[in-house]
Each structure stands twice: as structure tokens, then as C-alpha cells.
Write an enzyme that holds these catalytic residues in place. Structure first.
Site, short mmCIF file in Angstrom:
data_model
loop_
_atom_site.label_atom_id
_atom_site.label_comp_id
_atom_site.label_asym_id
_atom_site.label_seq_id
_atom_site.Cartn_x
_atom_site.Cartn_y
_atom_site.Cartn_z
N LYS A 1 -0.18 4.13 4.60
CA LYS A 1 -0.30 3.72 3.21
C LYS A 1 0.48 4.71 2.32
CE LYS A 1 -3.68 0.59 4.48
NZ LYS A 1 -4.94 0.41 5.13
N ASP B 1 -13.54 7.21 6.04
CA ASP B 1 -12.16 6.72 6.16
C ASP B 1 -11.49 6.85 4.78
OD1 ASP B 1 -9.81 5.32 6.48
OD2 ASP B 1 -10.73 3.56 7.42
N HIS C 1 -7.25 4.81 1.68
CA HIS C 1 -6.66 4.51 0.36
C HIS C 1 -6.80 5.65 -0.62
CE1 HIS C 1 -5.77 0.36 1.39
NE2 HIS C 1 -6.86 0.43 2.12
N SER D 1 -10.97 -0.52 0.25
CA SER D 1 -9.64 -1.11 0.33
C SER D 1 -9.46 -2.36 -0.52
CB SER D 1 -9.29 -1.42 1.79
OG SER D 1 -10.22 -2.32 2.34
N GLU E 1 -16.03 4.37 3.59
CA GLU E 1 -14.68 4.70 3.14
C GLU E 1 -14.83 5.58 1.90
OE1 GLU E 1 -12.36 1.08 2.70
OE2 GLU E 1 -13.18 0.30 4.56
N ASN F 1 0.83 -1.21 0.00
CA ASN F 1 0.00 0.00 0.00
C ASN F 1 0.86 1.26 0.00
OD1 ASN F 1 -2.44 -1.51 0.22
ND2 ASN F 1 -2.03 -1.77 2.39
N HIS G 1 -13.81 -1.55 6.22
CA HIS G 1 -12.62 -2.22 6.76
C HIS G 1 -12.86 -2.76 8.17
CE1 HIS G 1 -8.41 -2.14 8.44
NE2 HIS G 1 -8.14 -2.59 7.23
C1 LIG Z 1 -5.33 -0.09 6.33
C2 LIG Z 1 -6.63 0.47 6.74
C3 LIG Z 1 -6.84 0.91 8.04
C4 LIG Z 1 -5.84 0.67 9.12
O1 LIG Z 1 -4.75 1.51 9.02
P1 LIG Z 1 -3.35 1.08 9.69
O2 LIG Z 1 -2.63 2.35 9.83
O3 LIG Z 1 -2.72 0.13 8.74
O4 LIG Z 1 -3.68 0.43 11.00
C5 LIG Z 1 -8.04 1.51 8.33
N1 LIG Z 1 -9.00 1.67 7.41
C6 LIG Z 1 -8.84 1.23 6.15
C7 LIG Z 1 -9.93 1.44 5.16
C8 LIG Z 1 -7.66 0.61 5.78
O5 LIG Z 1 -7.51 0.14 4.54
#
Ligand SMILES: *Cc1c(COP(=O)(O)O)cnc(C)c1O
Length: 383
Positions: A240, A206, A209, A181, A177, A44, A130
Site C-alpha cells: 500500500k 494489522d 492502511h 480498510s 486493524e 492504495n 480484512h
Molecule cells: C490489503 C490488506 C492486506 C493484504 O495485503 P496485500 O499485501 O495486498 O496482500 C492485509 N490486511 C489488510 C487490512 C489489508 O487492507
């Protein structure tokens, strides 16, 4: 008592057993796994910043200045200037009044959601959210409803349901999101926001990505749509595209003050190393600057080679059965490509897939080589 080996055997039999793969060098498109040299399409680290020269130097200098550890939780004596500058920087980039940072995106979700809603409240979330968002929702004790992925009609129905159930004090929180993801597609944020506002509900988005990749200066989908101020909680990760590790939540000042009183993953956990915070800030500044623009256009060129229709750097190839997805992943690996098979519970049952992720530092010839492999694979699956 059941032996743990029995559980492991069950996982193996269902094609769901997972194992660690150990890289012997840094995260980048060309990796070494034991004695295998592989082209890496699984990371990522979309902009290649995990291994960026300027950030490595920043990190080293920051360690020399701040030491290696914070030594305490944020609320005791672990808050340093570097943490405050990071929170100001991310809040500014997200066009939000304030921000709180966490040790990971997972910690941001599992700490924030139960601090925002509780047992007298309601959560409505997208089916493909997620695990961190699902776990945070469960921890909160709020009554939950899930809507099918991006289904606005079902979301609207659930909002009406919550209207009938809620008391005057209840909060209703919608969670989605911006770039999903495991599918790489986008949420209809404008429409979702319109619905939540009509019902007086709160909205958490969120951007794990999307941040760094989409929108002006990589500021995310909310920024691209000019909607930051209509989204109550903008969440994301530094793990990421930002290339390091950590999570954030941006919101109004009162919400952030409440969070730092209530979010257990924030309160009962040692502050991230100040050198890490300082390097994240440097990465954010890089992302928002010309170098960020260059990396984003290189990433877009790379995405266009594989799939000009794609909205993000995530390109899924849905296969279906766990075993078939594993076999496809294994076949690619034998030919020198690391493309993971993603299975339940990360994705719904029956939708096991290859998840290809592209990054700015991938070379054109590596991507076309992968493309050739995918054509062969599809031919084998079809026949
Ligand atoms: C990867 C991810 C997370 C978690 O983030 P980390 O910093 O890796 O713990 C949270 N939400 C989504 C949508 C993700 O893809």
C-alpha cells in the site's frame, strides 16, 4: 453438476459480479483505462511511491545486481542479504525485536495466524477485519469469536468467555486493524491493549492502511501511541503506502523463529525477488525520511480538502444497496472519475459504498472536481 455460468448469472443478478479493469500505464492519479482517461481515486498507493523516480532507479540497479528471481524458498537457498536487510529495517522501524517478510500481506496473515494458534486456542477478532485475517483465523482451527466493530464491552465479554474455556496451555489471540480498510476509522488500540494484557491474551494488529501515513516518520498508529512494545504481533503490507508488494510480521525473536518453522505461506513459497526486497528497503528508508514527511503533509492537505475530519486516506461514502452503489460508481466513471463500488463480502451486506482513496500526488483541482461530483450524487440519492 451446476454450470459455472449459472453461478456467474447469480452473481450478476445480486449485483455482485466483479470484473477486471486493465490500466494501460502505471498506477497514478491520472490513468488510462482502454480509451477512457480517468482520475483515479481507487488506489492504495497513498504516497505515490509505486511510481517514484528514485525507487524505479533502485529497482533497476537491484535487478542488475541480484538478477530477477530468488530461485528457491527462503528456507532452502532463497534467502539473500537483501531479504535480511529488509527484515532488520522493518523490525527497527516498528521498534520490534525481529521480523519475517512474506510475498504479500495476505500471505503474512494466512501463514502467521495458524502458526501462532491452533485447535486448542482461541481467536477474538473485530467484525470488520480484512479477509486475510479471517482466512488465517479459519485456517488455524482455533475457536473463533467476533466482536462488533470497535466494541470494547463485547471484546471484554469474549475475553472472559475464553478465560472460562481455556486450558493452562491455551493461547488467546485478539486480532484487529489500526486503520480499517473499508471505513478508514481507527481502532481504540490503547483500550484494546489494556484489555488483552489484563487477560493475558496475545494481540495482533494489522497496520496495512496506517503504515507510511500515520505516526512519527509514518511508523503507524502503534508508534504514534508509543505502544509497539505492548503489541505482540505488528503486521502489515508493503503493497500500500510502501508502493511495492509484500507483507511482514514483527514480533519477539522466539515467535519469529517459530513462524519460520511453521508458517506454510512462508515455507512452501518461493522467496520474493531479492531486487524487490532491496527496493522495499529503499522505500522504507524514504518513508522514514524527509521525503516521507513531505509526502505525508501533502497527503494530509489533500485529505483536508475532501474531509478535514478524516483520520486516514480512506473516505467511504456508504450508499447501502449493491445496485445503487454500482450506479453511483458508474455515474462517476462517465464523468471521468474512477471510484470503486465496494460490495459484500468485502463489506457487510446492506453497506455497499463508494470507497474514495486519496494520495499525495493528487492535484487540488482533481479533488475539488470529485467533491463537486459527490455533491451532485448526494442530491440525486436524496431526491
Ligand atoms: C490489503 C490488506 C492486506 C493484504 O495485503 P496485500 O499485501 O495486498 O496482500 C492485509 N490486511 C489488510 C487490512 C489489508 O487492507
Amino acid at each position: 453438476m451446476r454450470d459455472p455460468q449459472q453461478d456467474l448469472d447469480d452473481l450478476t443478478a445480486a449485483g455482485l459480479r466483479r470484473e477486471l479493469r486493465t490500466l494501460s500505464g502505471p498506477q497514478r492519479p491520472q490513468i488510462q483505462l482502454g480509451d477512457e482517461a480517468l482520475l483515479n481515486f481507487s488506489s492504495n498507493d497513498y504516497l505515490g511511491l509505486a511510481n517514484e523516480e528514485a525507487l524505479k532507479i533502485t529497482f533497476q540497479k537491484a535487478v542488475a545486481k541480484h538478477g530477477v528471481g530468488a530461485g528457491s524458498s527462503r528456507l532452502i537457498s532463497g534467502t539473500m542479504t537483501a531479504h535480511m536487510i529488509l527484515e532488520e529495517t522493518i523490525a527497527t522501524l516498528k521498534n520490534a525485536p525481529a521480523a519475517l517478510t512474506f510475498s504479500s500481506g495476505y500471505a503474512a496473515a494466512t501463514g502467521s495466524i495458524p502458526a501462532i494458534v491452533g485447535k486448542d486456542d482461541y481467536i477474538i477478532l473485530d467484525k470488520l477485519c480484512h479477509a486475510s485475517l479471517i482466512d488465517g483465523s479459519r485456517l488455524s482451527g482455533a475457536t473463533m469469536r467476533v466482536f462488533p466493530h470497535n466494541d470494547l464491552q463485547k471484546l471484554s465479554d469474549h475475553l472472559h468467555w475464553a478465560d472460562r474455556k481455556k486450558t493452562p496451555d491455551s493461547r488467546v489471540l485478539v486480532i484487529t486493524e489500526s486503520v480499517f480498510s473499508m471505513d478508514g476509522d481507527l481502532a481504540p488500540l490503547r483500550e484494546i491493549c489494556g484489555l488483552t494484557q489484563r487477560h493475558g491474551a496475545l494481540l495482533l494488529v494489522d497496520e496495512a492502511h496506517a503504515f507510511g501515513i500515520i505516526g512519527p516518520r509514518g511508523r503507524g498508529l502503534a508508534a504514534q501511541l508509543g505502544m509497539e512494545q505492548q503489541i505482540d504481533f505488528q503486521m502489515g503490507t508493503f503493497s500500500k503506502a510502501v508502493g511495492l508488494t509484500g507483507g511482514y510480521l514483527c514480533a519477539g525473536r522466539a515467535w519469529i523463529d517459530l513462524l519460520l518453522n511453521r508458517a506454510r505461506s512462508f515455507i512452501y513459497s518461493t522467496a520474493p525477488a531479492p531486487a524487490l526486497a532491496e527496493t522495499i528497503t529503499a522505500s522504507l528508508n524514504l518513508i522514514a525520511g524527509e521525503r516521507g514527511d513531505d509526502l505525508r503533509s501533502k497527503l494530509r492537505e489533500n485529505i483536508n480538502i475532501l474531509d478535514p475530519q478524516a483520520n486516514s486516506a480512506i473516505i467511504p461514502v456508504v450508499i447501502g444497496a449493491n445496485e445503487a452503489a454500482l450506479a453511483a460508481s458508474q455515474k462517476l466513471r462517465e464523468n471521468g472519475f474512477l471510484v470503486p463500488a465496494i460490495r459484500y463480502p468485502t463489506v457487510p451486506r446492506g453497506t455497499a459504498r463508494l470507497r474514495i482513496t486519496l494520495s499525495a500526488p493528487h492535484r487540488e483541482e482533481d479533488i475539488t472536481a470529485l467533491q463537486d461530483q459527490l455533491v451532485l450524487l448526494k442530491r440525486n440519492i436524496d431526491s
